[in-house]
Design a protein around this motif. Structure first.
Motif, mmCIF file in Angstrom:
data_model
loop_
_atom_site.group_PDB
_atom_site.id
_atom_site.type_symbol
_atom_site.label_atom_id
_atom_site.label_comp_id
_atom_site.label_asym_id
_atom_site.label_seq_id
_atom_site.Cartn_x
_atom_site.Cartn_y
_atom_site.Cartn_z
ATOM 1 N N VAL A 24 24.588 7.191 40.708
ATOM 2 C CA VAL A 24 25.571 8.082 40.099
ATOM 3 C C VAL A 24 26.831 7.263 39.851
ATOM 4 O O VAL A 24 27.324 6.582 40.746
ATOM 5 N N ALA A 25 27.334 7.314 38.629
ATOM 6 C CA ALA A 25 28.530 6.544 38.258
ATOM 7 C C ALA A 25 29.404 7.399 37.351
ATOM 8 O O ALA A 25 29.021 8.502 36.961
ATOM 9 N N PHE A 26 30.561 6.874 37.016
ATOM 10 C CA PHE A 26 31.424 7.629 36.117
ATOM 11 C C PHE A 26 31.049 7.341 34.679
ATOM 12 O O PHE A 26 30.427 6.340 34.353
ATOM 13 N N ARG A 27 31.412 8.256 33.826
ATOM 14 C CA ARG A 27 31.047 8.197 32.413
ATOM 15 C C ARG A 27 31.996 7.254 31.669
ATOM 16 O O ARG A 27 33.185 7.480 31.590
ATOM 17 N N ARG A 28 31.440 6.181 31.114
ATOM 18 C CA ARG A 28 32.251 5.220 30.381
ATOM 19 C C ARG A 28 32.445 5.653 28.923
ATOM 20 O O ARG A 28 33.444 5.319 28.312
ATOM 21 N N LEU A 68 34.189 19.374 28.205
ATOM 22 C CA LEU A 68 35.511 18.761 28.288
ATOM 23 C C LEU A 68 35.537 17.702 29.392
ATOM 24 O O LEU A 68 36.103 16.625 29.215
ATOM 25 N N ALA A 69 34.910 17.993 30.533
ATOM 26 C CA ALA A 69 34.864 17.020 31.634
ATOM 27 C C ALA A 69 34.113 15.757 31.210
ATOM 28 O O ALA A 69 34.506 14.640 31.559
ATOM 29 N N ALA A 70 33.042 15.920 30.442
ATOM 30 C CA ALA A 70 32.301 14.759 29.949
ATOM 31 C C ALA A 70 33.150 13.959 28.967
ATOM 32 O O ALA A 70 33.189 12.726 29.022
ATOM 33 N N TYR A 71 33.857 14.651 28.089
ATOM 34 C CA TYR A 71 34.739 13.975 27.133
ATOM 35 C C TYR A 71 35.854 13.230 27.863
ATOM 36 O O TYR A 71 36.257 12.152 27.457
ATOM 37 N N ALA A 72 36.328 13.815 28.963
ATOM 38 C CA ALA A 72 37.414 13.211 29.733
ATOM 39 C C ALA A 72 36.939 12.062 30.612
ATOM 40 O O ALA A 72 37.749 11.315 31.147
ATOM 41 N N GLY A 73 35.634 11.925 30.791
ATOM 42 C CA GLY A 73 35.118 10.833 31.606
ATOM 43 C C GLY A 73 35.116 11.128 33.090
ATOM 44 O O GLY A 73 35.009 10.212 33.904
ATOM 45 N N VAL A 74 35.238 12.400 33.473
ATOM 46 C CA VAL A 74 35.247 12.747 34.889
ATOM 47 C C VAL A 74 33.962 13.442 35.316
ATOM 48 O O VAL A 74 33.828 13.846 36.471
ATOM 49 N N ALA A 75 33.007 13.593 34.392
ATOM 50 C CA ALA A 75 31.700 14.151 34.745
ATOM 51 C C ALA A 75 30.795 12.991 35.161
ATOM 52 O O ALA A 75 30.750 11.956 34.495
ATOM 53 N N ALA A 78 39.586 5.524 43.811
ATOM 54 C CA ALA A 78 39.411 5.882 42.398
ATOM 55 C C ALA A 78 38.385 6.998 42.229
ATOM 56 O O ALA A 78 38.557 7.889 41.391
ATOM 57 N N THR A 79 37.334 6.979 43.032
ATOM 58 C CA THR A 79 36.318 8.024 42.959
ATOM 59 C C THR A 79 36.894 9.364 43.390
ATOM 60 O O THR A 79 36.655 10.393 42.750
ATOM 61 N N ALA A 80 37.659 9.365 44.473
ATOM 62 C CA ALA A 80 38.273 10.613 44.936
ATOM 63 C C ALA A 80 39.256 11.143 43.898
ATOM 64 O O ALA A 80 39.294 12.353 43.633
ATOM 65 N N LEU A 81 40.027 10.264 43.272
ATOM 66 C CA LEU A 81 40.946 10.709 42.219
ATOM 67 C C LEU A 81 40.190 11.248 41.012
ATOM 68 O O LEU A 81 40.608 12.225 40.394
#
Length: 187
Positions: free
Chosen positions: A52-56, A33-40, A95-98
């Motif tokens: 390390v970056a956020f999932r687009r 779910l975290a990967a689907y949400a883009g927060v993994a 944005a990273t902390a959020l």
């Protein structure tokens, strides 16, 4: 999302619409779910270089809703505020902390929906609410008493506008109307 401070009916409806009412069947795990949400986080490694970056590749709607939810929770949840402050002091950008707060929230919501347990801020952010060192929300008035007196004095001078007074103190005109004049601004 009843019982989660900072998530009202609108944000709760958006989250429920994106996650669904049976996330265990749809995603299988909180990490999915975290990967689907883009927060993994996504890690790229090549030789000695590691990024390390956020999932687009994610649901833009859910990612945006989680960003708004995390922003709201930072102002309403002691645990989220403490975690956000810790991440910012560790050098993370806003944005990273959020995004990291959003990951904690989405994992906790998955757990709550999978087990049927109610949301617990202490469990979500790893603190005991009854402890003496439990995080609390800092509440600050936009203007202190001395500034309010000064602002009232400025507004007593003919020709001084609320907008000019707000600019002087670096606050919004709504703050002047509410805290100095004691009334809500009418449009």
């Amino acid at each position: 999302m009843k019982g989660v401070s900072g998530i009202g009916t609108v944000l709760g409806a958006y989250l429920l619409a994106e996650i669904g009412d049976r996330p265990v069947e749809r995603f299988g795990s909180g990490r999915s779910l975290a990967a689907y949400a883009g927060v993994a986080p996504v890690t790229w490694a090549s030789g000695r270089t590691v990024r390390v970056a956020f999932r687009r590749a994610s649901s833009r709607n859910l990612r945006s809703t989680l960003h708004t939810t995390a922003f709201s929770l930072v102002g309403h949840s002691p645990g989220a505020h403490a975690y956000y402050t810790m991440r910012r002091s560790a050098g993370d950008a806003h944005a990273t902390a959020l995004r990291k707060v959003g990951r904690k929230i989405v994992l906790c919501l998955y757990h709550c929906m999978a087990t049927g347990l109610p949301y617990d801020d202490g469990a979500a952010f790893g603190y005991d609410p009854a402890a003496d060192d439990a995080p609390s929300l800092p509440r600050q008035l936009p203007l202190d008493e001395e500034q309010i007196v000064l602002a009232r004095g400025m507004l007593a001078v003919p020709g001084t506008t609320v907008t000019a007074t707000a600019r002087t103190f670096g606050v919004s005109t709504q703050t002047i109307y509410r805290h100095v004049l004691g009334r809500h601004r009418t449009r």
